[in-house]
Scaffold this motif. Structure first.
Motif, PDB file in Angstrom:
ATOM      1  N   PHE A 185     -59.188 108.401  66.504  1.00 46.42           N
ATOM      2  CA  PHE A 185     -57.836 108.890  66.263  1.00 46.42           C
ATOM      3  C   PHE A 185     -57.824 109.931  65.148  1.00 46.42           C
ATOM      4  N   VAL A 188     -58.665 113.345  66.715  1.00 48.83           N
ATOM      5  CA  VAL A 188     -57.624 113.862  67.601  1.00 48.83           C
ATOM      6  C   VAL A 188     -56.387 114.259  66.814  1.00 48.83           C
ATOM      7  N   LEU A 251     -54.356 109.984  73.070  1.00 51.75           N
ATOM      8  CA  LEU A 251     -55.337 108.909  72.947  1.00 51.75           C
ATOM      9  C   LEU A 251     -55.068 107.763  73.921  1.00 51.75           C
ATOM     10  N   ILE A 256     -58.145 105.135  73.782  1.00 48.98           N
ATOM     11  CA  ILE A 256     -58.724 105.043  72.439  1.00 48.98           C
ATOM     12  C   ILE A 256     -57.696 104.385  71.519  1.00 48.98           C
TER      13      ILE A 256
END
Length: 383
Positions: A185, A188, A251, A256
């Protein structure tokens, strides 16, 4: 070091002539360059106090704000404003604000293209862009392309990192490493925020690089960019929340988990800010520092003194009429020119008569209905 002088000759023509090459025998640091420059100017029977500008490239030995040649000359004469390419300065501000993670493509392009074809059949972009180290606008385009194809990239890396993959062992290991890097995370969210922040600078730099842009228009663009980042900073929660939601949505498609890095009492390699939630952590660790950094960098590289000097161009007839066409609530050419006058007040031969002449100048141009006459004989005697 080449010496070029820009001046007005006895016939009132603006000239810019190459004078000579200067051998930098004392060294190439700011103080060393200052010594040879002052000696050269003195040998030409010129006074550095009469200089009103200096221009170099962006090398630190000349552009440094403390020890650079430009700073050394400014300490002697505050009117010698240093000028450097606006687009390049904006480039440097952006490049300083973020280290771009380069993605190695090697022979994995076919896997990426297959993944893009499967997941994004309608897209026109089938591969990642090479990221240029010096042209920041290419970096931003590369980031946008990477963000657009993130899911396809993630999927391709998963295939190549799998033990059942047809690629060799070395490629598997590298794919696994890249997958661990981009499959978080933190990566991203940083990608989303960085892309959105830097996207604000793209239209500005493209206009700054255009052949037809006026200097005043360029300054207005820089001012608008500054104000944009100030507005974002004042409403940082709204901007951050939009970025956070976009990162979470991306995500969720990649399956994720949304997690923040582990915090501990001593941390050297990443932010260790206190926070009550994941969103709060990344706002303090990424969003706020990035906005503050780029705002400070742009303000530092586009100083108010330089902007004040360029406001003198508002007296040009075309610019005056352009200002007069605008609503009264917008910029006034006289206010712009008065900022210029305040900065150069010691250079005016008759500053007390300037206000009266500006009034006549304004009435004169208001008499034209948006057209500029072919012959102009009206001039400001105070300048």
């Amino acid at each position: 070091m080449s010496l070029v002088l820009r001046f007005v000759d006895s016939d009132l023509n603006i000239r810019e002539d190459f004078i000579q090459f200067i051998h930098c025998n004392e060294g190439v640091k700011g103080k060393d360059l200052l010594n040879v420059l002052l000696n050269c100017v003195s040998n030409l029977n010129l006074d550095i106090k009469n200089c009103r500008g200096q221009g170099y490239d962006g090398a630190s030995s000349v552009s440094g704000y403390i020890n650079g040649l430009s700073a050394q000359v400014l300490n002697i004469n505050s009117k010698t404003l240093y000028t450097h390419c606006h687009s390049h300065r904006l480039n440097i501000s952006v490049c300083e604000s973020c280290n771009v993670l380069l993605v190695c493509r090697e022979n994995s392009q076919k896997f990426l293209e297959a993944s893009i074809l499967e997941r994004e059949p309608q897209t026109h972009k089938k591969k990642l862009k090479d990221i240029c180290r010096t042209r920041w606008i290419e970096r931003i385009d590369g980031l946008n392309t990477f963000l657009e194809h993130y899911l396809s990239i993630f999927h391709a890396l998963c295939i190549m990192a799998s033990p059942e993959s047809s690629v060799n062992k070395d490629t598997q290991n590298k794919s696994s490493t890249f997958l661990n890097s981009i499959g978080t995370f933190q990566f991203v969210f940083t990608l989303v925020v960085t892309t959105r922040v830097f996207d604000f600078t793209i239209p500005v730099t493209r206009l700054l690089q255009s052949k037809t842009i006026d200097i005043l228009d360029g300054l207005h663009l820089i001012t608008a960019l500054k104000n944009t980042f100030i507005s974002i900073r004042n409403d940082i929660d709204s901007f951050h929340n939009n970025c956070y939601e976009a990162a979470c949505l991306l995500l969720s498609k990649a399956e994720i988990f949304v997690l923040k890095p582990r915090t501990c009492s001593i941390q050297k390699n990443r932010f260790n800010v206190p926070s009550e939630s994941v969103s709060e952590y990344f706002k303090r660790a990424v969003t706020i520092p990035l906005i503050d950094h780029i705002s400070t960098s742009i303000s530092t590289r586009f100083k108010s003194e330089t902007v004040a000097a360029y406001k003198g161009l508002s007296i040009i007839p075309f610019n005056i009429i352009s200002f007069l066409k605008r609503p009264k609530t917008q910029l006034c050419w006289r206010k712009q020119f008065e900022i210029f006058c305040d900065f150069y007040i010691d250079d005016f031969p008759n500053i007390s008569a300037l206000n009266g002449e500006l009034v006549l100048w304004e009435k004169y141009w208001e008499s034209f209905s948006g057209t500029i006459p072919d012959n102009i004989s009206f001039t400001l005697k105070s300048i």
